[in-house]
Enzyme design. Structure first.
Site, PDB file in Angstrom:
ATOM      1  N   ASP A  58      56.851  41.410  65.488  1.00  0.00           N
ATOM      2  CA  ASP A  58      57.470  40.984  66.338  1.00  0.00           C
ATOM      3  C   ASP A  58      59.036  41.780  66.057  1.00  0.00           C
ATOM      4  O   ASP A  58      59.411  41.820  65.288  1.00  0.00           O
ATOM      5  CB  ASP A  58      58.502  39.273  66.537  1.00  0.00           C
ATOM      6  CG  ASP A  58      58.651  39.183  67.777  1.00  0.00           C
ATOM      7  OD1 ASP A  58      58.086  39.668  68.622  1.00  0.00           O
ATOM      8  OD2 ASP A  58      58.614  37.182  68.373  1.00  0.00           O
ATOM      9  N   ARG A  72      62.405  44.152  71.542  1.00  0.00           N
ATOM     10  CA  ARG A  72      64.117  44.148  70.770  1.00  0.00           C
ATOM     11  C   ARG A  72      64.299  45.589  70.047  1.00  0.00           C
ATOM     12  O   ARG A  72      65.633  46.168  70.651  1.00  0.00           O
ATOM     13  CB  ARG A  72      64.269  43.418  70.459  1.00  0.00           C
ATOM     14  CG  ARG A  72      64.895  42.125  71.133  1.00  0.00           C
ATOM     15  CD  ARG A  72      64.539  40.603  70.588  1.00  0.00           C
ATOM     16  NE  ARG A  72      63.251  40.024  70.471  1.00  0.00           N
ATOM     17  CZ  ARG A  72      62.679  39.580  69.411  1.00  0.00           C
ATOM     18  NH1 ARG A  72      63.258  38.395  68.258  1.00  0.00           N
ATOM     19  NH2 ARG A  72      61.593  39.450  69.028  1.00  0.00           N
ATOM     20  N   ASN A  93      49.095  38.159  75.198  1.00  0.00           N
ATOM     21  CA  ASN A  93      49.032  39.162  75.445  1.00  0.00           C
ATOM     22  C   ASN A  93      48.699  39.855  76.648  1.00  0.00           C
ATOM     23  O   ASN A  93      49.293  40.629  77.268  1.00  0.00           O
ATOM     24  CB  ASN A  93      49.590  39.982  74.198  1.00  0.00           C
ATOM     25  CG  ASN A  93      50.631  39.656  73.253  1.00  0.00           C
ATOM     26  OD1 ASN A  93      49.980  40.556  71.452  1.00  0.00           O
ATOM     27  ND2 ASN A  93      50.871  39.005  72.763  1.00  0.00           N
ATOM     28  N   TRP A  94      47.789  39.243  77.358  1.00  0.00           N
ATOM     29  CA  TRP A  94      47.547  39.648  78.509  1.00  0.00           C
ATOM     30  C   TRP A  94      47.851  39.569  79.928  1.00  0.00           C
ATOM     31  O   TRP A  94      47.635  39.426  80.938  1.00  0.00           O
ATOM     32  CB  TRP A  94      45.959  39.105  78.853  1.00  0.00           C
ATOM     33  CG  TRP A  94      44.752  38.901  78.033  1.00  0.00           C
ATOM     34  CD1 TRP A  94      43.931  38.736  76.651  1.00  0.00           C
ATOM     35  CD2 TRP A  94      44.037  40.727  77.307  1.00  0.00           C
ATOM     36  NE1 TRP A  94      42.852  39.230  76.043  1.00  0.00           N
ATOM     37  CE2 TRP A  94      43.047  39.924  76.621  1.00  0.00           C
ATOM     38  CE3 TRP A  94      44.114  41.534  78.275  1.00  0.00           C
ATOM     39  CZ2 TRP A  94      42.225  41.125  76.264  1.00  0.00           C
ATOM     40  CZ3 TRP A  94      43.484  42.756  78.233  1.00  0.00           C
ATOM     41  CH2 TRP A  94      42.216  42.644  76.941  1.00  0.00           C
ATOM     42  N   ARG A 136      50.694  40.122  79.193  1.00  0.00           N
ATOM     43  CA  ARG A 136      52.165  41.015  79.465  1.00  0.00           C
ATOM     44  C   ARG A 136      51.740  42.029  81.345  1.00  0.00           C
ATOM     45  O   ARG A 136      49.896  42.530  80.949  1.00  0.00           O
ATOM     46  CB  ARG A 136      52.173  42.068  78.467  1.00  0.00           C
ATOM     47  CG  ARG A 136      53.078  41.025  77.346  1.00  0.00           C
ATOM     48  CD  ARG A 136      52.892  41.641  75.907  1.00  0.00           C
ATOM     49  NE  ARG A 136      53.426  40.640  75.498  1.00  0.00           N
ATOM     50  CZ  ARG A 136      54.650  41.127  73.735  1.00  0.00           C
ATOM     51  NH1 ARG A 136      54.947  42.444  74.937  1.00  0.00           N
ATOM     52  NH2 ARG A 136      55.264  40.494  73.395  1.00  0.00           N
ATOM     53  N   ARG A 163      58.666  30.947  64.805  1.00  0.00           N
ATOM     54  CA  ARG A 163      57.245  29.917  64.707  1.00  0.00           C
ATOM     55  C   ARG A 163      56.131  30.322  64.841  1.00  0.00           C
ATOM     56  O   ARG A 163      55.622  31.630  64.442  1.00  0.00           O
ATOM     57  CB  ARG A 163      57.803  29.894  66.818  1.00  0.00           C
ATOM     58  CG  ARG A 163      57.818  30.152  67.153  1.00  0.00           C
ATOM     59  CD  ARG A 163      57.614  29.975  69.269  1.00  0.00           C
ATOM     60  NE  ARG A 163      57.855  31.389  69.674  1.00  0.00           N
ATOM     61  CZ  ARG A 163      59.505  32.117  69.866  1.00  0.00           C
ATOM     62  NH1 ARG A 163      60.445  31.500  69.377  1.00  0.00           N
ATOM     63  NH2 ARG A 163      59.640  33.000  70.119  1.00  0.00           N
ATOM     64  N   GLU A 183      52.048  29.449  52.170  1.00  0.00           N
ATOM     65  CA  GLU A 183      54.315  29.971  52.590  1.00  0.00           C
ATOM     66  C   GLU A 183      54.622  29.773  53.787  1.00  0.00           C
ATOM     67  O   GLU A 183      54.060  30.946  54.341  1.00  0.00           O
ATOM     68  CB  GLU A 183      55.032  29.763  51.067  1.00  0.00           C
ATOM     69  CG  GLU A 183      54.263  29.100  50.408  1.00  0.00           C
ATOM     70  CD  GLU A 183      55.570  27.931  49.911  1.00  0.00           C
ATOM     71  OE1 GLU A 183      56.731  28.508  50.588  1.00  0.00           O
ATOM     72  OE2 GLU A 183      54.748  26.936  49.471  1.00  0.00           O
TER      73      GLU A 183
HETATM   74  C1  FPP Z   1      55.944  42.200  69.466  1.00  0.00           C
HETATM   75  O1  FPP Z   1      56.781  42.541  70.105  1.00  0.00           O
HETATM   76  C2  FPP Z   1      54.236  42.854  69.293  1.00  0.00           C
HETATM   77  C3  FPP Z   1      53.732  42.807  69.726  1.00  0.00           C
HETATM   78  C4  FPP Z   1      53.179  41.936  70.879  1.00  0.00           C
HETATM   79  C5  FPP Z   1      52.533  43.567  69.172  1.00  0.00           C
HETATM   80  C6  FPP Z   1      51.986  44.086  68.178  1.00  0.00           C
HETATM   81  C7  FPP Z   1      51.432  44.977  67.549  1.00  0.00           C
HETATM   82  C8  FPP Z   1      52.135  46.317  67.099  1.00  0.00           C
HETATM   83  C9  FPP Z   1      53.231  47.016  66.300  1.00  0.00           C
HETATM   84  C10 FPP Z   1      50.566  47.777  67.663  1.00  0.00           C
HETATM   85  C11 FPP Z   1      49.721  47.529  66.448  1.00  0.00           C
HETATM   86  C12 FPP Z   1      48.971  48.210  66.070  1.00  0.00           C
HETATM   87  C13 FPP Z   1      47.319  48.805  65.408  1.00  0.00           C
HETATM   88  C14 FPP Z   1      47.201  49.903  65.057  1.00  0.00           C
HETATM   89  C15 FPP Z   1      47.461  47.077  64.438  1.00  0.00           C
HETATM   90  P1  FPP Z   1      57.229  42.446  71.552  1.00  0.00           P
HETATM   91  O2  FPP Z   1      56.806  43.492  72.523  1.00  0.00           O
HETATM   92  O3  FPP Z   1      56.758  41.525  71.467  1.00  0.00           O
HETATM   93  O4  FPP Z   1      59.268  42.130  70.738  1.00  0.00           O
HETATM   94  P2  FPP Z   1      60.117  41.761  71.517  1.00  0.00           P
HETATM   95  O5  FPP Z   1      59.584  39.962  70.810  1.00  0.00           O
HETATM   96  O6  FPP Z   1      61.064  42.095  71.405  1.00  0.00           O
HETATM   97  O7  FPP Z   1      60.135  41.947  73.328  1.00  0.00           O
END
Ligand code: FPP
Length: 236
Positions: free
Chosen positions: A24, A28, A72-73, A75, A190, A203
Site C-alpha cells: 500500500d 501517496r 480495485n475495479w 478505481r 487493516r 502475526e
Molecule cells: C496500493 O497503493 C497499491 C495498489 C492498489 C496496487 C499494488 C500493485 C503494485 C505494487 C503493482 C503490482 C505489480 C506486480 C507486477 C505484482 P495505492 O494506490 O492504494 O496507494 P495510496 O493508498 O497511497 O493511494
C-alpha cells in the site's frame, strides 16, 4: 481445521515459511513527489522486482503479494488500465529471470476476469515456472477474501457437510503452507479483505514505509520480529 503446533522452543527460533504483503502507498508516494499515481505504481513494480530478487536468500517458502483486489475495479478506468499494463510488462520483462531463479509463480483470485491477452500471459508464466522448486511467489489478482471463502464454501457444500476443514481444502491457498506473517505498508492497519481466513493465526506487522520504498531489508526485519514472537494458537 488443523491448527499448526505451537512453538515449543524459546523466542528467536521460528523461521517464517509464508509471508504475505499488502503493498500500500503507491499513490501517496507519487503525490509526495507531485507525480501522477501511475508513476507511483511503476515504482511499486520496481519494488516488487527488487523484493523478489532480495527474498531469495531469506529462506522463505512462499511470498504472497496483494496486487489487485476485487475492490480495485472501483478505481478510475485509466488507473486500472495502468495497473494491467504494468502487470503485462512485468511478466514480459521478468518471467525468464524468475524462471531461471527457480521461482514458482502462483495466482490466487479470479484472474480469468482479466482481458484475454493478460490471462494468456499469466497462464504462460504459470506453466513456465510450474516445475520450479524454489520460493513460490503467489500474486493475488482480482482477489478478495470474502469471494474466495464463498467460492470455497460452494465447492465444499457440493461435496458434503461444510466444516472448517472442507472449506480450507478449497481455498485458493490450499496447497500453500499456513500463513505466518502478514505485512501492510503505508501506515494503514487493516486487512482490506485479504487472506481473512488464512490470517486467523498469522502475526501482523505494520510499517509506515510506503510500498515503493519497501525493500528486502524491511522484509528481513519483519521476519526477525516474527522469529521473536511467541505463537500460542489459543493454547498457553
Ligand atoms: C496500493 O497503493 C497499491 C495498489 C492498489 C496496487 C499494488 C500493485 C503494485 C505494487 C503493482 C503490482 C505489480 C506486480 C507486477 C505484482 P495505492 O494506490 O492504494 O496507494 P495510496 O493508498 O497511497 O493511494
Amino acid at each position: 481445521m488443523s491448527v499448526p503446533a505451537a512453538k515449543t522452543g524459546g523466542p528467536g527460533e521460528a523461521q517464517a515459511r509464508h509471508v504475505a504483503i499488502i503493498m500500500d502507498g503507491n499513490g501517496r508516494w507519487a503525490k509526495k513527489r507531485r507525480m501522477p499515481r501511475a508513476f507511483g505504481h511503476q515504482k511499486g513494480v520496481e519494488a516488487v522486482r527488487a523484493l523478489v530478487r532480495g527474498a531469495q536468500g531469506l529462506g522463505l517458502e512462499v511470498l504472497t503479494l496483494y496486487a489487485f483486489s476485487t475492490e480495485n475495479w472501483r478505481r478510475p478506468e485509466d488507473e486500472i488500465s495502468d495497473l494491467m499494463g504494468l502487470m503485462e510488462r512485468f511478466i514480459l520483462s521478468d518471467l525468464e529471470e524468475m524462471a531461471g531463479n527457480n521461482i514458482r509463480l502462483k495466482i490466487i483470485g479470479d484472474y480469468k476476469a482479466f482481458k484475454g491477452e493478460l490471462v494468456d500471459l499469466i497462464e504462460g508464466a504459470l506453466t513456465r515456472t510450474a516445475a520450479n522448486t524454489g520460493t513460490t511467489i503467489a500474486v493475488a489478482l482480482n482477489y478478495g477474501s470474502m469471494d474466495e471463502i464463498a467460492r470455497a464454501a460452494t465447492k465444499a457444500a457440493a461435496e458434503g457437510p461444510i466444516t472448517p476443514e472442507t472449506i480450507a481444502r478449497h481455498l485458493d491457498t490450499a496447497d500453500l503452507p499456513p500463513l505466518d506473517l502478514l505485512i501492510r505498508t503505508s501506515g494503514e492497519e487493516r486487512l482490506s479483505n485479504f487472506l481473512l481466513w488464512q490470517a486467523a493465526y498469522a502475526e501482523l506487522w505494520f510499517t509506515d514505509v510506503l510500498w515503493p520504498d519497501f525493500t528486502a531489508d524491511h522484509l528481513k526485519q519483519a521476519m526477525q520480529d516474527f522469529a521473536t514472537r511467541e505463537r500460542r494458537y489459543g493454547g498457553r
